[in-house]
Write an enzyme that holds these catalytic residues in place. Structure first.
Site, PDB file in Angstrom:
ATOM      1  N   GLY A  14       2.724  -2.429  11.780  1.00 27.57           N
ATOM      2  CA  GLY A  14       3.358  -3.312  10.799  1.00 27.57           C
ATOM      3  C   GLY A  14       2.402  -4.197  10.020  1.00 27.57           C
ATOM      4  O   GLY A  14       2.809  -5.255   9.533  1.00 27.57           O
ATOM      5  N   ASN A  16       1.210  -3.571   7.101  1.00 25.87           N
ATOM      6  CA  ASN A  16       1.714  -3.607   5.714  1.00 25.87           C
ATOM      7  C   ASN A  16       2.947  -4.501   5.606  1.00 25.87           C
ATOM      8  O   ASN A  16       3.106  -5.225   4.631  1.00 25.87           O
ATOM      9  CB  ASN A  16       2.017  -2.195   5.211  1.00 25.87           C
ATOM     10  CG  ASN A  16       0.760  -1.472   4.771  1.00 25.87           C
ATOM     11  OD1 ASN A  16       0.201  -1.757   3.720  1.00 25.87           O
ATOM     12  ND2 ASN A  16       0.273  -0.568   5.610  1.00 25.87           N
ATOM     13  N   MET A  88       7.407   6.603  10.510  1.00 25.05           N
ATOM     14  CA  MET A  88       6.912   7.942  10.843  1.00 25.05           C
ATOM     15  C   MET A  88       8.012   9.011  10.947  1.00 25.05           C
ATOM     16  O   MET A  88       7.835  10.005  11.640  1.00 25.05           O
ATOM     17  CB  MET A  88       6.119   7.892  12.156  1.00 25.05           C
ATOM     18  CG  MET A  88       4.919   6.968  12.105  1.00 25.05           C
ATOM     19  SD  MET A  88       3.814   7.304  10.708  1.00 25.05           S
ATOM     20  CE  MET A  88       3.048   8.811  11.272  1.00 25.05           C
ATOM     21  N   HIS A 107       0.936   5.600   1.186  1.00 27.27           N
ATOM     22  CA  HIS A 107       0.248   6.718   1.839  1.00 27.27           C
ATOM     23  C   HIS A 107      -1.259   6.472   1.761  1.00 27.27           C
ATOM     24  O   HIS A 107      -1.762   6.084   0.704  1.00 27.27           O
ATOM     25  CB  HIS A 107       0.623   8.027   1.135  1.00 27.27           C
ATOM     26  CG  HIS A 107       0.013   9.216   1.793  1.00 27.27           C
ATOM     27  ND1 HIS A 107       0.501   9.725   2.980  1.00 27.27           N
ATOM     28  CD2 HIS A 107      -1.066   9.958   1.466  1.00 27.27           C
ATOM     29  CE1 HIS A 107      -0.255  10.752   3.345  1.00 27.27           C
ATOM     30  NE2 HIS A 107      -1.213  10.906   2.449  1.00 27.27           N
ATOM     31  N   GLU A 172      -4.579  -1.211   1.130  1.00 26.30           N
ATOM     32  CA  GLU A 172      -3.125  -1.001   1.250  1.00 26.30           C
ATOM     33  C   GLU A 172      -2.390  -2.335   1.190  1.00 26.30           C
ATOM     34  O   GLU A 172      -1.342  -2.468   0.558  1.00 26.30           O
ATOM     35  CB  GLU A 172      -2.782  -0.334   2.586  1.00 26.30           C
ATOM     36  CG  GLU A 172      -3.189   1.124   2.681  1.00 26.30           C
ATOM     37  CD  GLU A 172      -2.821   1.735   4.031  1.00 26.30           C
ATOM     38  OE1 GLU A 172      -1.890   1.256   4.690  1.00 26.30           O
ATOM     39  OE2 GLU A 172      -3.476   2.704   4.427  1.00 26.30           O
TER      40      GLU A 172
HETATM   41  C1  GRF Z   1      -0.700   2.861   6.948  1.00 26.29           C
HETATM   42  O1  GRF Z   1      -2.025   3.279   6.984  1.00 26.29           O
HETATM   43  C2  GRF Z   1       0.075   3.605   5.890  1.00 26.29           C
HETATM   44  O2  GRF Z   1      -0.704   4.044   4.839  1.00 26.29           O
HETATM   45  C3  GRF Z   1       0.622   4.773   6.649  1.00 26.29           C
HETATM   46  O3  GRF Z   1       0.866   4.309   7.950  1.00 26.29           O
HETATM   47  C4  GRF Z   1       0.021   3.198   8.230  1.00 26.29           C
HETATM   48  C5  GRF Z   1       0.884   2.088   8.721  1.00 26.29           C
HETATM   49  O4  GRF Z   1       0.161   0.981   9.163  1.00 26.29           O
HETATM   50  N1  GRF Z   1       1.781   5.293   5.966  1.00 26.29           N
HETATM   51  P1  GRF Z   1       0.905  -0.390   9.505  1.00 26.29           P
HETATM   52  O5  GRF Z   1       1.983  -0.075  10.531  1.00 26.29           O
HETATM   53  O6  GRF Z   1       1.457  -0.946   8.231  1.00 26.29           O
HETATM   54  O7  GRF Z   1      -0.180  -1.252  10.100  1.00 26.29           O
END
Ligand code: GRF
Length: 187
Positions: A14, A16, A88, A107, A172
């Site tokens: 999490g 992001n 996922m 992504h 990101e």
């Molecule tokens: C990120 O690297 C994103 O690009 C991919 O999954 C990862 C998630 O990371 N889709 P987080 O759970 O946000 O730390």
């Protein structure tokens, strides 16, 4: 500014989600995160929702159960944007149609290159000089929807996967909020 209601779907760390929550505390940010949905009871990411008092639901089990409950929650909270952040699972055609054009994802590659899993490993096997991340709309084909924004990262010589992943994630965390601002023309 009247903020739109947004929900973040997660399955893991999490980071992001955390970055979007931080951005959303700015009064000029176009969305408010009023819901976090998670399909994994071990996901650490829900702690970010807890810390900021954001309602969250952990929905274990089959995807159709997740989607059914998700649609109910999204409707009840009048959610206008769904942000997939390390979520996922693949959403069904039916779910995507119900939320058509309102689901976005991040992504860890410069799409259309390296769709799918194990992105950084594949990037490092290539001769590419740059990688990065892409925020895009979600459609029925994996990592294939309209691109909102990309951020580039230079690949260093002798780069190793774990470090590259971290360097891409730094981008990101900026890219996701920039993309949300762009969608609502507030960038
Ligand atoms: C990120 O690297 C994103 O690009 C991919 O999954 C990862 C998630 O990371 N889709 P987080 O759970 O946000 O730390």
């Amino acid at each position: 500014m009247v903020k739109k209601n947004a929900c973040v779907f997660i399955s893991g760390t999490g980071s992001n989600l955390k970055s979007i929550i931080h951005s959303s505390r700015d009064p000029n940010f176009p969305v408010r995160i009023n819901l976090v949905l998670c399909n994994n009871k071990k996901a650490l990411g829900v702690n970010h929702a807890k810390k900021f008092g954001i309602p969250f639901r952990i929905i274990n089990g089959r995807m159709n159960k997740f989607e059914q409950l998700a649609l109910k929650e999204l409707a009840e909270r009048k959610i206008k944007l769904v942000c997939l952040a390390g979520f996922m699972r693949i959403l069904s055609r039916n779910f995507l149609r119900r939320f058509n054009g309102k689901i976005i994802n991040i992504h860890p590659s410069l799409l259309p290159k390296y769709k799918g899993l194990n992105t950084h490993k594949r990037v490092l096997k290539s001769k590419d000089r740059f990688t990065g991340c892409t925020v895009h709309y979600v459609n029925e084909k994996l990592d294939n929807g309209r691109i909102i924004l990309k951020k580039r990262v230079e690949i260093k010589s002798q780069e190793i996967e774990t470090i590259l992943k971290k360097r891409v994630q730094i981008e990101e965390h900026k890219a996701y909020s920039m993309a949300i601002r762009k969608i609502y023309n507030t960038s």
